[in-house]
Design an enzyme around this catalytic site. Structure first.
Site, short mmCIF file in Angstrom:
data_model
loop_
_atom_site.label_atom_id
_atom_site.label_comp_id
_atom_site.label_asym_id
_atom_site.label_seq_id
_atom_site.Cartn_x
_atom_site.Cartn_y
_atom_site.Cartn_z
N ASN A 165 0.81 -1.23 0.00
CA ASN A 165 0.00 0.00 0.00
C ASN A 165 0.84 1.27 0.00
OD1 ASN A 165 0.73 -0.77 2.61
ND2 ASN A 165 -0.97 0.32 3.54
N GLY A 241 2.40 -5.15 7.65
CA GLY A 241 1.43 -5.93 6.88
C GLY A 241 0.27 -6.37 7.75
N SER A 242 -0.27 -7.55 7.42
CA SER A 242 -1.49 -8.02 8.10
C SER A 242 -1.17 -8.59 9.48
CB SER A 242 -2.17 -9.08 7.24
OG SER A 242 -1.32 -10.20 7.12
N GLY A 246 1.91 -11.01 10.50
CA GLY A 246 2.74 -10.47 11.59
C GLY A 246 2.92 -11.47 12.71
N GLU A 263 4.33 -3.54 12.46
CA GLU A 263 3.35 -2.49 12.12
C GLU A 263 2.19 -3.20 11.45
OE1 GLU A 263 3.54 0.52 12.92
OE2 GLU A 263 5.62 1.20 12.92
N CYS A 297 -2.89 1.58 6.70
CA CYS A 297 -3.06 0.91 8.01
C CYS A 297 -3.68 1.87 9.01
CB CYS A 297 -1.73 0.37 8.51
SG CYS A 297 -0.40 1.57 8.42
N GLU A 474 8.22 3.24 14.45
CA GLU A 474 9.05 3.72 13.36
C GLU A 474 8.94 5.23 13.34
OE1 GLU A 474 7.53 0.68 10.21
OE2 GLU A 474 9.65 1.10 9.87
P1 NAI Z 1 0.60 -9.71 4.16
O1 NAI Z 1 0.76 -9.31 5.58
O2 NAI Z 1 0.51 -11.18 3.91
O3 NAI Z 1 1.81 -9.13 3.29
C1 NAI Z 1 2.70 -8.12 3.72
C2 NAI Z 1 4.11 -8.50 3.34
O4 NAI Z 1 4.46 -9.70 4.05
C3 NAI Z 1 4.32 -8.82 1.87
O5 NAI Z 1 5.61 -8.38 1.49
C4 NAI Z 1 4.26 -10.32 1.84
O6 NAI Z 1 4.91 -10.90 0.73
C5 NAI Z 1 4.96 -10.67 3.12
N1 NAI Z 1 4.67 -12.00 3.65
C6 NAI Z 1 3.56 -12.77 3.47
N2 NAI Z 1 3.67 -13.92 4.13
C7 NAI Z 1 4.86 -13.91 4.75
C8 NAI Z 1 5.55 -14.82 5.62
N3 NAI Z 1 5.00 -15.98 5.96
N4 NAI Z 1 6.75 -14.46 6.10
C9 NAI Z 1 7.31 -13.28 5.79
N5 NAI Z 1 6.72 -12.39 4.96
C10 NAI Z 1 5.51 -12.69 4.46
O7 NAI Z 1 -0.66 -8.96 3.60
P2 NAI Z 1 -1.47 -9.15 2.22
O8 NAI Z 1 -1.76 -10.59 2.00
O9 NAI Z 1 -0.75 -8.41 1.16
O10 NAI Z 1 -2.81 -8.39 2.57
C11 NAI Z 1 -3.79 -9.00 3.38
C12 NAI Z 1 -4.46 -7.98 4.24
O11 NAI Z 1 -3.52 -7.46 5.17
C13 NAI Z 1 -4.99 -6.76 3.53
O12 NAI Z 1 -6.25 -6.98 3.01
C14 NAI Z 1 -5.00 -5.74 4.63
O13 NAI Z 1 -6.17 -5.87 5.41
C15 NAI Z 1 -3.82 -6.14 5.48
N6 NAI Z 1 -2.63 -5.30 5.21
C16 NAI Z 1 -2.32 -4.34 6.10
C17 NAI Z 1 -1.26 -3.51 5.87
C18 NAI Z 1 -0.91 -2.46 6.82
O14 NAI Z 1 -0.19 -1.53 6.47
N7 NAI Z 1 -1.38 -2.54 8.03
C19 NAI Z 1 -0.44 -3.62 4.66
C20 NAI Z 1 -0.81 -4.71 3.80
C21 NAI Z 1 -1.89 -5.50 4.09
#
Ligand code: NAI
Ligand code: MG
Length: 493
Positions: A165, A241-242, A246, A263, A297, A474
């Protein structure tokens, strides 16, 4: 890469984007990785390819970062580190149009928002450049005959897992303080938005960063993210991320007792009280939920509004939401697409389920497309009337342009509604009574509270969450602490 908007819409391929990892100061081919598509969300079409890396690639990048930490970066004088970070800030600004263009295509966000993100990234390097030579320790008042002091040391090799994002801003706000502290970096951008981190790493080398100090490996969470955070030579993980991912990162980190900053998500309330300046509250609430199509977020996704102004304010905000222009990010609409087809379905699912529960959709509530092309992954700016606190629209992060209203009887009730959440990332307060504003700011359980301007602040202000929104901070000088460790030295003299 000199493409224009017309080129993009006529289907010209975007050339000149990196499709390899960036390791040891150069683009390198993956060892066994496969090619993946990156999509232009505004058209819902592939616009470039990149590499889905492998464990071998991660190992190479970590080895490069470790070698650079031990032999190069930690030995570079702090003032020299500062000059390199300053150069990086300048180079990012010199390349702002190209970077914003790529970010706009890859994320979908309006070009002006992308440009703001790129400038914010430059500002992060500028800010932390100033900190490199000010990481001072303490002295300790021991008994006569002893002397005690501390050294601030870099933690070592840091992993940065970046979401889709805010790709360049999240990368910069982690990488800049890590480098300032003397750490080296392996970054993994999200598989939806791989390019800006690669371009950033390339610019850092151009700015004078030694090879291996900042490496980028692209690919999925499973293929690259998981082996990176599990790597035994990583000393600090910064994950954005999610909540679900996390938690898994934290569990993996526990095995090697690696430090983590998480975060995670949010469901941040914007409290709007009867005595507020309604014009600024309207601007604030609209920006809080519709900027970046709600994929923030710290988005203000709950409008907690005092009953006295509810009808008038909600009528105005719905009218404003209906007037927002939607379109491809390159045309600079007020609202762009959401980042992926998959995510669009997730957002739509929340609203569709709410409809079956009898929720009143005041405006929006449907999937749509770019009115000029009929393409892309768009969701209408949506506002949903008062929901009970246990509704998933109130409790769950939707991460899209969907605002849920909660009616409060008074400021005290607003506080209770604001805090009735598993998240605690951000909150907004709109009131003209400074005492009420400060009382709410004190009592709301969130990492940051914005008074009379949502998203107020900058790189100087620490940012992070409470509760399920994560921990660690951060930005600001606080953000440096994740990348520093204290060594206490005591001597008998
Ligand atoms: P995600 O948390 O899975 O992805 C974020 C990052 O983590 C990406 O770079 C991804 O490749 C990496 N990742 C995924 N699985 C991992 C693992 N097992 N070990 C290490 N790194 C890993 O989030 P995703 O699937 O892109 O989005 C899902 C939901 O998460 C969204 O719909 C939203 O609700 C939320 N989200 C929240 C964010 C925030 O800034 N709070 C940012 C992105 C997503
Ligand atoms: Mg993309």
């Amino acid at each position: 890469m000199q493409l224009t908007i017309a080129d993009i819409f006529s289907g010209k391929p975007v050339e000149g984007l990196p499709h390899n990892h960036f390791i040891e100061g150069e683009y390198v081919t993956s060892q066994g990785g496969t090619s993946m598509d990156s999509f232009d969300a505004g058209r819902g079409e592939v616009f470039a390819q990149f590499t889905n890396g492998t464990v071998a690639d991660v190992n190479d990048a970590v080895a490069s970062a470790q070698h650079a930490f031990e032999t190069k970066w930690r030995k570079v004088p702090p003032a020299e580190r500062a000059r390199i970070l300053q150069n990086a800030a300048k180079l990012i600004l010199q390349n702002e149009e190209r970077l914003a263009f790529v970010e706009c295509l890859d994320c979908g966000k309006p070009l002006n928002e992308a440009l703001g993100d790129v400038r914010g990234a430059a500002r992060a390097f500028e800010y932390y450049a100033g900190a490199c030579d000010k990481l001072q320790g303490d002295t300790f008042p021991l008994t006569h005959g002893y002397i005690g002091f501390s050294l601030i040391e870099p933690v070592g090799v840091t992993a940065h897992v970046i979401p889709w994002n805010f790709p360049i801003s999240t990368a910069a706000r982690g990488i800049a303080p890590a480098l300032a502290a003397g750490c080296t970096v392996v970054a993994k951008p999200a598989e939806q938005t791989p390019f800006s981190a690669l371009l950033l790493a390339e610019l850092l080398v151009e700015a004078g960063l030694p090879a291996g100090v900042c490496n980028v490996v692209t690919g999925t969470g499973v293929d690259v993210g998981a082996p990176l955070v599990a790597h035994k030579s990583i000393d600090q993980i910064t994950f954005t991320g999610s909540v679900a991912t996390g938690k898994s990162v934290m569990k993996v980190a526990a095995d090697s007792v690696t430090r983590v900053v998480l975060e995670l998500g949010g469901k941040s309330p914007v409290v709007v009280l009867n005595d507020c300046n309604q014009d600024s509250a309207l601007e604030g609430v609209l920006g809080a939920i519709f900027e970046n199509a709600g994929q923030i977020c710290s988005a203000g996704s709950r409008l907690v509004i005092e009953r006295g102004i509810h009808d008038e304010f909600v009528e105005k905000i719905c009218a404003r939401a209906q007037d927002l222009t939607l379109g491809h990010g390159l045309r600079n609409p007020q609202v762009g697409p959401v980042n992926s087809a998959e995510h669009l379905q997730k957002v739509a699912g929340f609203v569709d389920r709410a409809k079956t529960r009898g929720a009143e959709i005041l405006t929006g509530g449907a999937v749509t497309s770019d009115p000029q092309t009929g393409k892309g992954w768009f969701y209408q700016p949506t506002i949903i009337a008062n929901r009970p606190v246990d509704d998933e629209l109130v409790q769950d992060e939707i991460f899209g342009p969907v605002l849920t209203i909660q009616i409060a009887e008074n400021a005290e009730d607003a506080l209770s509604l604001a805090n009735n959440s598993n998240f605690g990332l951000a909150a907004g307060v709109y009131t003209s009574d400074i005492s009420t504003a400060l009382e709410l700011a004190r009592d709301i359980d969130a990492g940051q509270v914005y008074i009379n301007e949502y998203f107020a602040g900058g790189i100087e202000v620490p940012f992070g969450g409470n509760k399920q929104s994560g921990f660690g901070r951060e930005k600001g000088l606080e953000g440096l602490k994740s990348y520093c460790k204290i060594k206490s030295i005591a001597a008998k003299i």
